[in-house]
Scaffold this active site. Structure first.
Site, short mmCIF file in Angstrom:
data_model
loop_
_atom_site.label_atom_id
_atom_site.label_comp_id
_atom_site.label_asym_id
_atom_site.label_seq_id
_atom_site.Cartn_x
_atom_site.Cartn_y
_atom_site.Cartn_z
N GLY A 46 0.84 -1.20 0.00
CA GLY A 46 0.00 0.00 0.00
C GLY A 46 0.87 1.24 0.00
O GLY A 46 2.08 1.16 0.30
N GLN A 51 2.82 9.92 1.89
CA GLN A 51 4.17 9.35 1.92
C GLN A 51 5.06 9.82 0.77
O GLN A 51 6.27 9.67 0.82
CB GLN A 51 4.10 7.81 1.87
CG GLN A 51 3.46 7.20 3.10
CD GLN A 51 3.37 5.69 2.97
OE1 GLN A 51 2.41 5.18 2.41
NE2 GLN A 51 4.35 4.97 3.46
N CYS A 95 6.10 -0.30 7.41
CA CYS A 95 5.72 0.90 6.66
C CYS A 95 6.92 1.38 5.86
O CYS A 95 8.04 1.43 6.39
CB CYS A 95 5.27 2.00 7.63
SG CYS A 95 4.76 3.52 6.81
N HIS A 137 -4.36 1.38 7.83
CA HIS A 137 -2.99 1.91 7.87
C HIS A 137 -2.86 3.08 6.88
O HIS A 137 -2.27 4.12 7.21
CB HIS A 137 -2.02 0.76 7.53
CG HIS A 137 -0.58 1.11 7.40
ND1 HIS A 137 0.40 0.60 8.24
CD2 HIS A 137 0.09 1.90 6.51
CE1 HIS A 137 1.58 1.07 7.86
NE2 HIS A 137 1.43 1.87 6.81
O1 GNR Z 1 4.10 -2.68 2.56
C1 GNR Z 1 3.44 -2.55 3.59
N1 GNR Z 1 3.14 -3.63 4.33
C2 GNR Z 1 2.23 -3.61 5.40
C3 GNR Z 1 2.20 -4.73 6.23
C4 GNR Z 1 1.31 -4.77 7.28
C5 GNR Z 1 0.45 -3.72 7.50
C6 GNR Z 1 0.49 -2.61 6.69
C7 GNR Z 1 1.37 -2.55 5.63
S1 GNR Z 1 1.37 -1.17 4.58
C8 GNR Z 1 3.03 -1.19 4.02
C9 GNR Z 1 3.27 -0.13 2.96
C10 GNR Z 1 3.04 1.24 3.56
O2 GNR Z 1 3.83 1.81 4.25
N2 GNR Z 1 1.87 1.79 3.32
O3 GNR Z 1 1.56 2.99 3.86
NI NI Z 2 2.74 3.09 5.71
#
Ligand code: GNR
Ligand code: NI
Length: 177
Positions: A46, A51, A95, A137
Site C-alpha cells: 500500500g 508518503q 511501513c 494503515h
Molecule cells: O508494505 C506494507 N506492508 C504492510 C504490512 C502490514 C500492515 C500494513 C502494511 S502497509 C506497508 C506499505 C506502507 O507503508 N503503506 O503505507
Molecule cells: Ni505506511
C-alpha cells in the site's frame, strides 16, 4: 509514469492531514499511476499520497501475492471507514516510511470503506484480514498518523530516535533493531 520519492520518519510532512480531492480527474489519475509504480518498486502492499509528499486523500494498494498474475491495484480517493467490527485482530505491520521496523498493531478485524475510484465513481468495499489492516494503515497516513503511533510512547520514541540517527548518518535505514 514516474517513480516518486518516499518520505521517511521523522518528517513533518508525514504528520499533515491531507485534503479531500474535489474530483478524480486526469491529475489525480496520474498521481494514482505514479503511486502504483512507486509502491511496486518499493515492494509495498500500500502507499498513501502523504508518503510521497502530496497532502491529498489518495491511496493505492495491491495485496495480490502472485508476481506472475496480472496486476490489480486498488486506487482510492477520499476513502472513509463507514463501519468497523468490534472484533480486533493483530498484524505485524511495516511501513515504507518507517524502514526496517516491524511491530504488532491491533486494529478492527473488518471494515467497510467508501471511496471514489479512478473513474470518480463512488464505491464501497468490505474488507477483512490484511486488506482491512492495510486500508486502516493508509487512511491513518492521510490523517498524519504512522503505525508506530499505535505503540507505547517508550517503543515509539526508541524507534524515532534510531530513525533520526540513521538520517543524521545518511543511512537509508537502520541496520538492526
Ligand atoms: O508494505 C506494507 N506492508 C504492510 C504490512 C502490514 C500492515 C500494513 C502494511 S502497509 C506497508 C506499505 C506502507 O507503508 N503503506 O503505507
Ligand atoms: Ni505506511
Amino acid at each position: 509514469m514516474a517513480r516518486l520519492t518516499i518520505l521517511t520518519a521523522p518528517d513533518p510532512r508525514l504528520k499533515l492531514v491531507a485534503q479531500p480531492v474535489v474530483a478524480v480527474d486526469d491529475a489525480v489519475r496520474r498521481l494514482m499511476e505514479d503511486m502504483v509504480e512507486t509502491m511496486y518498486a518499493a515492494r509495498g502492499i500500500g502507499l498513501a499520497a502523504t508518503q510521497v509528499g502530496v497532502a491529498q486523500r489518495v491511496v493505492v494498494m495491491d495485496l495480490s501475492d502472485m508476481p506472475e498474475a496480472p496486476k490489480q491495484p486498488l486506487k482510492m480517493a477520499n476513502p472513509e471507514i463507514l463501519w468497523h467490527s468490534d472484533q480486533d485482530s493483530s498484524y505485524q505491520e511495516g511501513c515504507l516510511s518507517v524502514p526496517g521496523v516491524f511491530e504488532n498493531v491491533t486494529r478492527p478485524d473488518a471494515c467497510k470503506v467508501r471511496y471514489l475510484d479512478e473513474q470518480n465513481e463512488v464505491r464501497e468495499l468490505n474488507a477483512t484480514g490484511l486488506l482491512a489492516t492495510c486500508i486502516q494503515h493508509e487512511i491513518d497516513h492521510l490523517n498524519g498518523t504512522l503505525f508506530v503511533d499505535h505503540l507505547s510512547n517508550l517503543k515509539r520514541n526508541m524507534i524515532i530516535k534510531k530513525l533520526e540517527k540513521a538520517k543524521r548518518l545518511g543511512q537509508a535505514a537502520p541496520v538492526a533493531f
